[in-house]
Design an enzyme around this catalytic site. Structure first.
Site, mmCIF file in Angstrom:
data_model
loop_
_atom_site.group_PDB
_atom_site.id
_atom_site.type_symbol
_atom_site.label_atom_id
_atom_site.label_comp_id
_atom_site.label_asym_id
_atom_site.label_seq_id
_atom_site.Cartn_x
_atom_site.Cartn_y
_atom_site.Cartn_z
ATOM 1 N N HIS A 19 9.168 -10.518 1.967
ATOM 2 C CA HIS A 19 8.273 -9.990 3.019
ATOM 3 C C HIS A 19 7.716 -11.135 3.846
ATOM 4 C CE1 HIS A 19 8.206 -5.939 1.338
ATOM 5 N NE2 HIS A 19 8.149 -6.526 0.164
ATOM 6 N N LYS A 20 7.358 -12.217 3.148
ATOM 7 C CA LYS A 20 6.825 -13.383 3.860
ATOM 8 C C LYS A 20 7.876 -13.959 4.805
ATOM 9 C CE LYS A 20 3.573 -15.316 0.445
ATOM 10 N NZ LYS A 20 3.280 -16.582 -0.272
ATOM 11 N N ASP A 72 0.488 -20.203 0.591
ATOM 12 C CA ASP A 72 -0.250 -19.575 -0.496
ATOM 13 C C ASP A 72 -1.263 -18.653 0.147
ATOM 14 O OD1 ASP A 72 -0.465 -19.230 -3.252
ATOM 15 O OD2 ASP A 72 -2.349 -20.349 -3.273
ATOM 16 N N ALA A 73 -1.278 -17.408 -0.328
ATOM 17 C CA ALA A 73 -2.124 -16.410 0.327
ATOM 18 C C ALA A 73 -2.863 -15.595 -0.721
ATOM 19 C CB ALA A 73 -1.260 -15.487 1.181
ATOM 20 N N PHE A 148 3.435 -4.804 2.255
ATOM 21 C CA PHE A 148 3.638 -5.004 0.817
ATOM 22 C C PHE A 148 2.290 -5.239 0.141
ATOM 23 C CE2 PHE A 148 3.100 -9.692 0.467
ATOM 24 C CZ PHE A 148 3.117 -10.034 1.819
ATOM 25 N N ALA A 149 2.344 -5.211 -1.183
ATOM 26 C CA ALA A 149 1.203 -5.565 -2.035
ATOM 27 C C ALA A 149 -0.103 -4.869 -1.594
ATOM 28 C CB ALA A 149 1.060 -7.083 -2.118
ATOM 29 N N ASP A 151 -1.394 -4.432 1.316
ATOM 30 C CA ASP A 151 -1.457 -3.887 2.684
ATOM 31 C C ASP A 151 -1.998 -2.444 2.750
ATOM 32 O OD1 ASP A 151 -0.741 -6.182 4.027
ATOM 33 O OD2 ASP A 151 1.397 -5.732 4.015
ATOM 34 N N HIS A 176 -3.388 -12.816 8.876
ATOM 35 C CA HIS A 176 -3.691 -14.144 8.327
ATOM 36 C C HIS A 176 -2.466 -15.057 8.437
ATOM 37 C CE1 HIS A 176 -1.968 -11.440 5.471
ATOM 38 N NE2 HIS A 176 -1.924 -12.280 4.481
ATOM 39 N N ARG A 177 -1.277 -14.491 8.125
ATOM 40 C CA ARG A 177 -0.045 -15.285 8.165
ATOM 41 C C ARG A 177 0.297 -15.655 9.604
ATOM 42 N NH1 ARG A 177 2.115 -12.261 4.912
ATOM 43 N NH2 ARG A 177 1.363 -13.478 3.162
HETATM 44 P P1 ITT Z 1 5.462 -17.250 -3.063
HETATM 45 O O1 ITT Z 1 6.812 -17.363 -3.677
HETATM 46 O O2 ITT Z 1 5.471 -17.616 -1.583
HETATM 47 O O3 ITT Z 1 4.372 -17.942 -3.827
HETATM 48 P P2 ITT Z 1 4.010 -14.841 -3.769
HETATM 49 O O4 ITT Z 1 4.283 -13.394 -3.496
HETATM 50 O O5 ITT Z 1 3.856 -15.303 -5.185
HETATM 51 O O6 ITT Z 1 5.162 -15.673 -3.020
HETATM 52 P P3 ITT Z 1 1.394 -15.963 -3.235
HETATM 53 O O7 ITT Z 1 1.465 -16.876 -4.406
HETATM 54 O O8 ITT Z 1 0.973 -16.538 -1.922
HETATM 55 O O9 ITT Z 1 2.781 -15.224 -2.906
HETATM 56 O O10 ITT Z 1 0.489 -14.775 -3.684
HETATM 57 C C1 ITT Z 1 -0.109 -14.052 -2.777
HETATM 58 C C2 ITT Z 1 -0.231 -12.640 -3.239
HETATM 59 O O11 ITT Z 1 -1.241 -12.083 -2.385
HETATM 60 C C3 ITT Z 1 1.040 -11.831 -2.970
HETATM 61 O O12 ITT Z 1 1.889 -11.721 -4.071
HETATM 62 C C4 ITT Z 1 0.457 -10.499 -2.608
HETATM 63 O O13 ITT Z 1 0.128 -9.805 -3.800
HETATM 64 C C5 ITT Z 1 -0.837 -10.864 -1.888
HETATM 65 N N1 ITT Z 1 -0.625 -10.972 -0.432
HETATM 66 C C6 ITT Z 1 -0.449 -12.115 0.289
HETATM 67 N N2 ITT Z 1 -0.244 -11.847 1.574
HETATM 68 C C7 ITT Z 1 -0.268 -10.518 1.689
HETATM 69 C C8 ITT Z 1 -0.090 -9.636 2.776
HETATM 70 O O14 ITT Z 1 0.193 -10.062 3.986
HETATM 71 N N3 ITT Z 1 -0.174 -8.330 2.525
HETATM 72 C C9 ITT Z 1 -0.434 -7.863 1.291
HETATM 73 N N4 ITT Z 1 -0.599 -8.633 0.211
HETATM 74 C C10 ITT Z 1 -0.516 -9.948 0.405
#
Ligand code: ITT
Length: 194
Positions: A19-20, A72-73, A148-149, A151, A176-177
């Site tokens: 998704h990122k 990192d988010a 995702f997550a 949202d 934010h992204r």
């Molecule tokens: P990486 O491999 O990039 O680390 P990740 O999914 O583990 O991917 P993070 O460590 O940054 O990502 O964790 C951030 C979590 O925060 C992510 O798994 C989501 O649960 C939530 N999150 C981050 N950005 C989001 C968004 O735009 N919308 C919804 N949930 C988000």
């Protein structure tokens, strides 16, 4: 927004989250930056978003021997002492949105923010950090199929819909992204390092 006449640049985005990648491609398409996606995995140290991004970027750039970005988010809810914050990924896999809504059941102050930190590093230079924040409210129920997550439970300020109800193009205008990647992209356009 992109500066015409400039050759496009490439950056390697280290993430395990598709998704990122899609969001980053949408955002970087406004600049002349191509994204190469590598799912390398890097140690996520215990610490705030800045520290995680700094460490991850340096680690990945040294492993791949080239410039990279990591992101990192997390979701930060004021009334819960800014939980889940840096634990967002773990909490999304355990409590999930339903668990967060339960914690927020009788809570009046529903203020929350998504924060995103981009870490840029090369094998030879100190990491650079770019922060993006979007403010909003936690919904009373999950709504929407997009994104995702978290949202479906996050309503950005100025909207009556959750991110889950807004198409990616709309979320990408002010998420934010978007804000962290845009700060990075503006800086990177003029970056002449190796
Ligand atoms: P990486 O491999 O990039 O680390 P990740 O999914 O583990 O991917 P993070 O460590 O940054 O990502 O964790 C951030 C979590 O925060 C992510 O798994 C989501 O649960 C939530 N999150 C981050 N950005 C989001 C968004 O735009 N919308 C919804 N949930 C988000």
């Amino acid at each position: 927004m992109a500066k015409s006449g400039y050759l496009s640049k490439r950056i390697t985005f280290i993430t395990g989250n598709q998704h990122k990648v899609k969001e980053a491609q949408g955002i970087f398409s406004h600049f002349q930056i191509e994204v190469e996606h590598v799912d390398l995995g890097y140690p996520e140290i215990q610490g705030d978003l800045d520290e995680v991004a700094r460490y991850g970027a340096l680690y990945a750039s040294k492993r791949l021997e080239k410039p990279v970005i990591v992101e990192d988010a997390g979701l930060f809810i004021r009334e819960l002492g800014w939980f889940p914050g840096t634990y967002s990924s773990y909490v999304q896999g355990t409590l999930k949105n339903k668990g967060i809504l339960k914690l927020m059941e009788d809570v009046q102050d529903r203020y929350a923010e998504f924060r995103s930190v981009i870490g840029f590093a090369t094998p030879k230079t100190e990491p650079e950090i770019f922060l993006g924040v979007v403010e909003g409210q936690i919904a009373h129920e999950e709504r929407g199929e997009y994104g995702f997550a978290y949202d479906p439970i996050f309503i950005p300020n100025g909207y009556d819909k959750t991110f889950g109800e807004l198409k990616r193009e709309i979320k990408n205008r002010f998420s934010h992204r978007r804000r962290s990647l845009e700060k990075f992209a503006l800086w990177f356009e003029d970056y002449r390092g190796d």
